[in-house]
Design a protein around this motif. Structure first.
Motif, PDB file in Angstrom:
ATOM      1  N   PRO A  13       9.067  38.214 -15.510  1.00 59.21           N
ATOM      2  CA  PRO A  13       8.518  39.467 -15.514  1.00 59.21           C
ATOM      3  C   PRO A  13       6.880  39.427 -16.457  1.00 59.21           C
ATOM      4  N   ASP A  14       6.063  40.162 -16.283  1.00 59.19           N
ATOM      5  CA  ASP A  14       4.709  40.229 -17.204  1.00 59.19           C
ATOM      6  C   ASP A  14       5.037  40.163 -18.527  1.00 59.19           C
ATOM      7  N   ASN A  15       5.823  41.149 -18.976  1.00 59.13           N
ATOM      8  CA  ASN A  15       6.143  41.161 -20.561  1.00 59.13           C
ATOM      9  C   ASN A  15       6.604  39.744 -21.003  1.00 59.13           C
ATOM     10  N   LEU A  16       7.613  39.132 -20.270  1.00 57.22           N
ATOM     11  CA  LEU A  16       8.091  38.029 -20.626  1.00 57.22           C
ATOM     12  C   LEU A  16       7.310  36.938 -20.628  1.00 57.22           C
ATOM     13  N   LEU A  17       6.385  36.851 -19.657  1.00 57.36           N
ATOM     14  CA  LEU A  17       5.432  35.755 -19.908  1.00 57.36           C
ATOM     15  C   LEU A  17       4.450  35.880 -21.052  1.00 57.36           C
ATOM     16  N   GLY A  18       3.973  37.205 -21.226  1.00 56.28           N
ATOM     17  CA  GLY A  18       2.826  37.581 -22.229  1.00 56.28           C
ATOM     18  C   GLY A  18       3.598  36.995 -23.609  1.00 56.28           C
ATOM     19  N   ARG A  19       4.752  37.373 -23.900  1.00 56.71           N
ATOM     20  CA  ARG A  19       5.521  37.166 -25.153  1.00 56.71           C
ATOM     21  C   ARG A  19       5.504  35.646 -25.451  1.00 56.71           C
ATOM     22  N   PHE A  20       5.783  34.973 -24.333  1.00 60.43           N
ATOM     23  CA  PHE A  20       5.950  33.446 -24.255  1.00 60.43           C
ATOM     24  C   PHE A  20       4.491  32.838 -24.500  1.00 60.43           C
ATOM     25  N   ASP A  21       3.509  33.459 -23.921  1.00 64.49           N
ATOM     26  CA  ASP A  21       2.130  32.855 -23.986  1.00 64.49           C
ATOM     27  C   ASP A  21       1.854  33.023 -25.577  1.00 64.49           C
ATOM     28  N   ASN A  22       2.119  34.125 -26.178  1.00 60.26           N
ATOM     29  CA  ASN A  22       1.608  34.279 -27.458  1.00 60.26           C
ATOM     30  C   ASN A  22       2.524  33.234 -28.446  1.00 60.26           C
ATOM     31  N   ILE A  23       3.837  32.873 -28.139  1.00 61.18           N
ATOM     32  CA  ILE A  23       4.400  31.946 -29.009  1.00 61.18           C
ATOM     33  C   ILE A  23       3.869  30.519 -28.736  1.00 61.18           C
ATOM     34  N   ILE A  24       3.469  30.410 -27.506  1.00 60.34           N
ATOM     35  CA  ILE A  24       2.842  28.918 -27.176  1.00 60.34           C
ATOM     36  C   ILE A  24       1.531  28.832 -27.973  1.00 60.34           C
ATOM     37  N   GLU A  25       0.728  30.003 -28.135  1.00 58.22           N
ATOM     38  CA  GLU A  25      -0.483  29.773 -28.764  1.00 58.22           C
ATOM     39  C   GLU A  25      -0.497  29.896 -30.316  1.00 58.22           C
ATOM     40  N   LYS A  26       0.592  30.561 -30.909  1.00 58.77           N
ATOM     41  CA  LYS A  26       1.221  30.482 -32.052  1.00 58.77           C
ATOM     42  C   LYS A  26       1.628  29.099 -32.695  1.00 58.77           C
ATOM     43  N   ARG A  27       2.212  28.533 -31.746  1.00 62.56           N
ATOM     44  CA  ARG A  27       2.785  27.195 -32.215  1.00 62.56           C
ATOM     45  C   ARG A  27       2.105  26.032 -31.878  1.00 62.56           C
ATOM     46  N   GLY A  28       0.838  26.270 -31.203  1.00 61.12           N
ATOM     47  CA  GLY A  28      -0.226  25.410 -30.777  1.00 61.12           C
ATOM     48  C   GLY A  28       0.057  24.456 -29.761  1.00 61.12           C
ATOM     49  N   TYR A  29       1.121  24.756 -28.637  1.00 64.01           N
ATOM     50  CA  TYR A  29       1.411  23.978 -27.617  1.00 64.01           C
ATOM     51  C   TYR A  29      -0.030  23.795 -26.733  1.00 64.01           C
ATOM     52  N   SER A  30      -0.205  22.612 -26.076  1.00 61.43           N
ATOM     53  CA  SER A  30      -1.533  22.268 -25.407  1.00 61.43           C
ATOM     54  C   SER A  30      -1.302  23.212 -23.922  1.00 61.43           C
ATOM     55  N   SER A  31      -0.080  23.561 -23.363  1.00 57.13           N
ATOM     56  CA  SER A  31      -0.046  24.046 -22.168  1.00 57.13           C
ATOM     57  C   SER A  31       1.365  24.914 -22.139  1.00 57.13           C
ATOM     58  N   ARG A  32       1.552  25.914 -21.087  1.00 58.06           N
ATOM     59  CA  ARG A  32       2.731  26.341 -20.503  1.00 58.06           C
ATOM     60  C   ARG A  32       3.889  25.417 -20.571  1.00 58.06           C
ATOM     61  N   SER A  33       3.462  24.491 -19.854  1.00 59.86           N
ATOM     62  CA  SER A  33       4.470  22.983 -19.508  1.00 59.86           C
ATOM     63  C   SER A  33       5.311  22.732 -20.617  1.00 59.86           C
ATOM     64  N   GLU A  34       3.992  22.371 -21.637  1.00 63.71           N
ATOM     65  CA  GLU A  34       4.920  21.914 -23.040  1.00 63.71           C
ATOM     66  C   GLU A  34       5.749  22.965 -23.453  1.00 63.71           C
ATOM     67  N   GLY A  35       5.387  23.994 -23.595  1.00 61.80           N
ATOM     68  CA  GLY A  35       6.425  25.116 -24.168  1.00 61.80           C
ATOM     69  C   GLY A  35       7.628  25.359 -23.507  1.00 61.80           C
ATOM     70  N   ILE A  36       7.562  25.274 -22.298  1.00 63.72           N
ATOM     71  CA  ILE A  36       8.605  25.454 -21.378  1.00 63.72           C
ATOM     72  C   ILE A  36       9.731  24.024 -21.316  1.00 63.72           C
ATOM     73  N   ARG A  37       9.104  22.986 -21.490  1.00 64.75           N
ATOM     74  CA  ARG A  37       9.947  21.766 -21.720  1.00 64.75           C
ATOM     75  C   ARG A  37      10.630  21.755 -23.072  1.00 64.75           C
ATOM     76  N   ASP A  38       9.786  22.312 -24.140  1.00 61.52           N
ATOM     77  CA  ASP A  38      10.396  22.440 -25.456  1.00 61.52           C
ATOM     78  C   ASP A  38      11.645  23.392 -25.301  1.00 61.52           C
ATOM     79  N   ALA A  39      11.359  24.452 -24.710  1.00 56.40           N
ATOM     80  CA  ALA A  39      12.469  25.629 -24.704  1.00 56.40           C
ATOM     81  C   ALA A  39      13.645  25.103 -23.825  1.00 56.40           C
TER      82      ALA A  39
END
Length: 140
Positions: A13-39
């Motif tokens: 859902p849009d709101n979940l992806l938006g929240r995830f994208d905010n976390i990725i940006e704050k934590r300094g991930y290079s991509s969504r893929s990096e954030g998803i792998r970490d999660a």
């Protein structure tokens, strides 16, 4: 050791992806893929930790759910009745119009404590479940 990367598709859902994208940006991930792998790594570690819950345990299940989800309240009540010999207390809080928080305190065999949490986690409309356990024999 190099590992082959596999592509998958995930619908969110849009709101979940938006929240995830905010976390990725704050934590300094290079991509969504990096954030998803970490999660996913964290999810696997949590799952493996929960599988190690053994012996006599005191546990607290923190649960947030949509109380308007059809049948959910009845299913949660049925699970609690099924394990009522282990459940020592529960606290119910209305967070807002749609969401409730429940804290369930249990004591018993660790595998059964984990089983209660996993049954609740699998229900549609449950938004968050966290199990915290400790051995009653822990020295302080």
């Amino acid at each position: 050791m190099d590992q082959e990367l596999m592509r998958i598709g995930v619908s969110l859902p849009d709101n979940l992806l938006g929240r995830f994208d905010n976390i990725i940006e704050k934590r300094g991930y290079s991509s969504r893929s990096e954030g998803i792998r970490d999660a996913i790594r964290n999810y696997i570690m949590h799952y493996e930790w929960m599988n190690e819950v053994e012996g006599e345990r005191i546990g607290v299940i923190t649960l947030i759910y949509d109380h308007d989800q059809r049948g959910l309240v009845n299913n949660l009540t049925d699970i609690q009745h099924e394990y009522m010999d282990m459940i020592k207390s529960s606290v119910h809080v209305h967070l807002d119009h749609d969401n409730c928080l429940e804290l369930i305190m249990l004591q018993g065999d660790g595998k059964q404590v984990k089983e209660v949490a996993e049954k609740m986690m699998a229900l549609k409309g449950v938004k968050h479940v966290k199990l915290t356990t400790i051995s009653p024999n822990t020295e302080l």
